[in-house]
Scaffold this motif. Sequence first.
Motif, mmCIF file in Angstrom:
data_model
loop_
_atom_site.group_PDB
_atom_site.id
_atom_site.type_symbol
_atom_site.label_atom_id
_atom_site.label_comp_id
_atom_site.label_asym_id
_atom_site.label_seq_id
_atom_site.Cartn_x
_atom_site.Cartn_y
_atom_site.Cartn_z
ATOM 1 N N GLY A 51 0.864 -1.371 -0.054
ATOM 2 C CA GLY A 51 -0.147 0.109 0.036
ATOM 3 C C GLY A 51 0.823 1.331 -0.050
ATOM 4 O O GLY A 51 0.321 2.255 -0.480
ATOM 5 N N SER A 52 2.098 1.161 0.622
ATOM 6 C CA SER A 52 2.914 2.408 0.685
ATOM 7 C C SER A 52 3.418 2.807 -0.797
ATOM 8 O O SER A 52 3.839 4.136 -1.035
ATOM 9 N N GLU A 53 3.333 1.808 -1.698
ATOM 10 C CA GLU A 53 3.712 2.222 -2.965
ATOM 11 C C GLU A 53 2.376 2.450 -3.966
ATOM 12 O O GLU A 53 2.658 2.513 -5.160
ATOM 13 N N SER A 54 1.236 2.053 -3.428
ATOM 14 C CA SER A 54 0.085 2.270 -4.279
ATOM 15 C C SER A 54 -0.031 1.470 -5.359
ATOM 16 O O SER A 54 -0.723 1.700 -6.446
ATOM 17 N N ILE A 55 0.792 0.010 -5.132
ATOM 18 C CA ILE A 55 0.551 -0.764 -6.261
ATOM 19 C C ILE A 55 -0.846 -1.567 -6.377
ATOM 20 O O ILE A 55 -1.480 -1.875 -5.242
ATOM 21 N N VAL A 56 -1.174 -1.735 -7.631
ATOM 22 C CA VAL A 56 -2.531 -2.261 -7.954
ATOM 23 C C VAL A 56 -2.106 -3.449 -8.369
ATOM 24 O O VAL A 56 -2.514 -4.926 -7.875
ATOM 25 N N MET A 57 -1.891 -3.880 -9.635
ATOM 26 C CA MET A 57 -1.503 -5.097 -10.322
ATOM 27 C C MET A 57 -0.067 -5.505 -9.784
ATOM 28 O O MET A 57 0.672 -4.806 -9.711
ATOM 29 N N LEU A 58 0.103 -6.903 -9.587
ATOM 30 C CA LEU A 58 1.255 -7.203 -9.059
ATOM 31 C C LEU A 58 1.584 -8.817 -9.752
ATOM 32 O O LEU A 58 0.448 -9.348 -9.831
ATOM 33 N N VAL A 59 2.840 -8.896 -10.213
ATOM 34 C CA VAL A 59 3.060 -10.137 -10.870
ATOM 35 C C VAL A 59 4.540 -10.655 -10.078
ATOM 36 O O VAL A 59 5.413 -9.902 -9.536
ATOM 37 N N ALA A 60 4.435 -11.914 -9.830
ATOM 38 C CA ALA A 60 5.640 -12.648 -9.074
ATOM 39 C C ALA A 60 5.919 -13.763 -9.998
ATOM 40 O O ALA A 60 5.123 -14.991 -10.070
ATOM 41 N N VAL A 61 6.907 -13.832 -10.299
ATOM 42 C CA VAL A 61 7.688 -15.081 -11.272
ATOM 43 C C VAL A 61 8.929 -15.681 -10.479
ATOM 44 O O VAL A 61 9.841 -15.079 -10.378
ATOM 45 N N PRO A 62 8.380 -16.917 -10.063
ATOM 46 C CA PRO A 62 9.624 -17.662 -9.503
ATOM 47 C C PRO A 62 10.892 -18.145 -10.371
ATOM 48 O O PRO A 62 10.539 -18.416 -11.292
ATOM 49 N N THR A 69 13.011 -23.042 -5.452
ATOM 50 C CA THR A 69 12.954 -21.781 -5.760
ATOM 51 C C THR A 69 14.131 -21.051 -4.968
ATOM 52 O O THR A 69 14.143 -21.022 -3.776
ATOM 53 N N ARG A 70 14.782 -20.108 -6.073
ATOM 54 C CA ARG A 70 16.172 -19.602 -5.304
ATOM 55 C C ARG A 70 15.791 -18.086 -5.507
ATOM 56 O O ARG A 70 16.480 -17.239 -5.009
ATOM 57 N N ALA A 71 14.820 -17.536 -6.027
ATOM 58 C CA ALA A 71 14.313 -15.999 -6.169
ATOM 59 C C ALA A 71 13.122 -15.998 -6.565
ATOM 60 O O ALA A 71 12.300 -16.884 -7.413
ATOM 61 N N VAL A 72 12.508 -14.698 -6.582
ATOM 62 C CA VAL A 72 11.256 -14.492 -6.992
ATOM 63 C C VAL A 72 11.482 -12.918 -7.542
ATOM 64 O O VAL A 72 12.143 -12.077 -7.055
ATOM 65 N N LEU A 73 10.985 -12.970 -9.207
ATOM 66 C CA LEU A 73 11.183 -11.537 -9.728
ATOM 67 C C LEU A 73 9.672 -11.025 -9.482
ATOM 68 O O LEU A 73 8.720 -11.632 -9.644
ATOM 69 N N TYR A 74 9.773 -9.741 -9.131
ATOM 70 C CA TYR A 74 8.499 -8.921 -9.273
ATOM 71 C C TYR A 74 8.239 -7.745 -10.127
ATOM 72 O O TYR A 74 9.237 -7.260 -10.532
ATOM 73 N N GLY A 75 6.955 -7.543 -10.640
ATOM 74 C CA GLY A 75 6.861 -6.654 -11.214
ATOM 75 C C GLY A 75 5.430 -5.848 -10.863
ATOM 76 O O GLY A 75 4.351 -6.867 -10.759
ATOM 77 N N GLY A 76 5.067 -4.703 -11.081
ATOM 78 C CA GLY A 76 3.818 -4.139 -10.594
ATOM 79 C C GLY A 76 3.524 -2.846 -11.289
ATOM 80 O O GLY A 76 4.251 -2.279 -11.958
ATOM 81 N N THR A 77 2.197 -2.256 -10.998
ATOM 82 C CA THR A 77 1.934 -1.104 -11.625
ATOM 83 C C THR A 77 1.055 -0.497 -10.688
ATOM 84 O O THR A 77 0.467 -1.281 -9.796
ATOM 85 N N ARG A 78 0.781 0.820 -10.728
ATOM 86 C CA ARG A 78 -0.050 1.553 -9.797
ATOM 87 C C ARG A 78 -1.288 1.891 -10.552
ATOM 88 O O ARG A 78 -2.227 2.407 -9.974
ATOM 89 N N GLY A 79 -1.693 1.071 -11.430
ATOM 90 C CA GLY A 79 -3.011 1.197 -12.296
ATOM 91 C C GLY A 79 -3.354 -0.245 -12.601
ATOM 92 O O GLY A 79 -2.527 -1.084 -12.843
ATOM 93 N N GLY A 80 -4.679 -0.284 -13.312
ATOM 94 C CA GLY A 80 -5.021 -1.622 -13.350
ATOM 95 C C GLY A 80 -4.415 -2.098 -14.726
ATOM 96 O O GLY A 80 -4.385 -1.327 -15.672
ATOM 97 N N PHE A 81 -3.972 -3.373 -14.842
ATOM 98 C CA PHE A 81 -3.047 -3.961 -16.122
ATOM 99 C C PHE A 81 -3.311 -5.337 -16.141
ATOM 100 O O PHE A 81 -3.056 -5.736 -14.809
ATOM 101 N N SER A 82 -3.302 -6.052 -17.043
ATOM 102 C CA SER A 82 -3.391 -7.507 -17.041
ATOM 103 C C SER A 82 -2.306 -8.013 -17.904
ATOM 104 O O SER A 82 -1.999 -7.619 -19.173
ATOM 105 N N PRO A 83 -1.034 -8.490 -17.398
ATOM 106 C CA PRO A 83 0.001 -9.045 -18.238
ATOM 107 C C PRO A 83 -0.326 -9.756 -19.309
ATOM 108 O O PRO A 83 -0.991 -10.887 -19.488
ATOM 109 N N ASP A 84 0.159 -9.317 -20.399
ATOM 110 C CA ASP A 84 -0.135 -10.033 -21.842
ATOM 111 C C ASP A 84 1.269 -11.028 -22.141
ATOM 112 O O ASP A 84 1.964 -10.976 -21.503
#
Length: 241
Positions: A51-62, A69-84
């Motif tokens: 919430g402190s970053e106002s993240i709406v959409m979030l993706v986690a790729v192990p 699992t050795r790491a997790v890659l994250y990507g996020g946006t502050r608006g609505g978005f579906s990863p294509d």
Amino acid sequence: MSGAHGEGLLRLRVANSRGLGGRAMVEHRPRFTRDYMASRNISHDYDAEIGSESIVMLVAVPVVVNDETRAVLYGGTRGGFSPDGTFMRAAAAVRRDLVREILAADEGDLLGERSQQLDTELHPSVLPGPVLEELRSSHAEVRRIAAETTDPVARARLAALEARLAGIGHDPLPQVDVHLTAREVDVLSQAAIGATNAEIGATFGIAESTVKSYLKTAMGKLESSTRHAAVAAARGRGLIP
């Protein structure tokens, strides 16, 4: 932390099964949510940080190496978005690069030499990264369609197209011939674009245990100790792009 407004996410510890990343860790597959705060499918242990970053959409790729699992890659946006598809292919490319680096660090100089060879094969100078990823995805899709086709003429034409795709931007290394079955190449082509055993099985309508059997046989023929090394060896022989 590209694009972060503050330091709320720095040094955040994510536990197994907790939050989106925690689920990705234990499930060994990418997870995403269109609206993190409203999601009922994840725990909300980290709402304050997200919430402190106002993240709406979030993706986690192990990043999974040898079923761990050795790491997790994250990507996020502050608006609505579906990863294509383009977004997820880019994430898969970063994940494969990181897997290669982890393997090299784990297995020392021997795998370091393989990593250097793999780097050359994964990034031929004649092809930009996004083009290369699209090529590999197209090659895997052609093999999937061919596996479903019963028309012998169409299958022959698809085989010719698949062979052309496998040779683009890549000169096969002069190594001893290895004869893989069509299904073994099918499975490797999907593994090469980051598909899990379960996803490969769903693609070809076979059991996950059967996928593992094909991978194990292909790894033996290619004298490779891991699926990633088998993919590299198959690329070195021009079997997949």
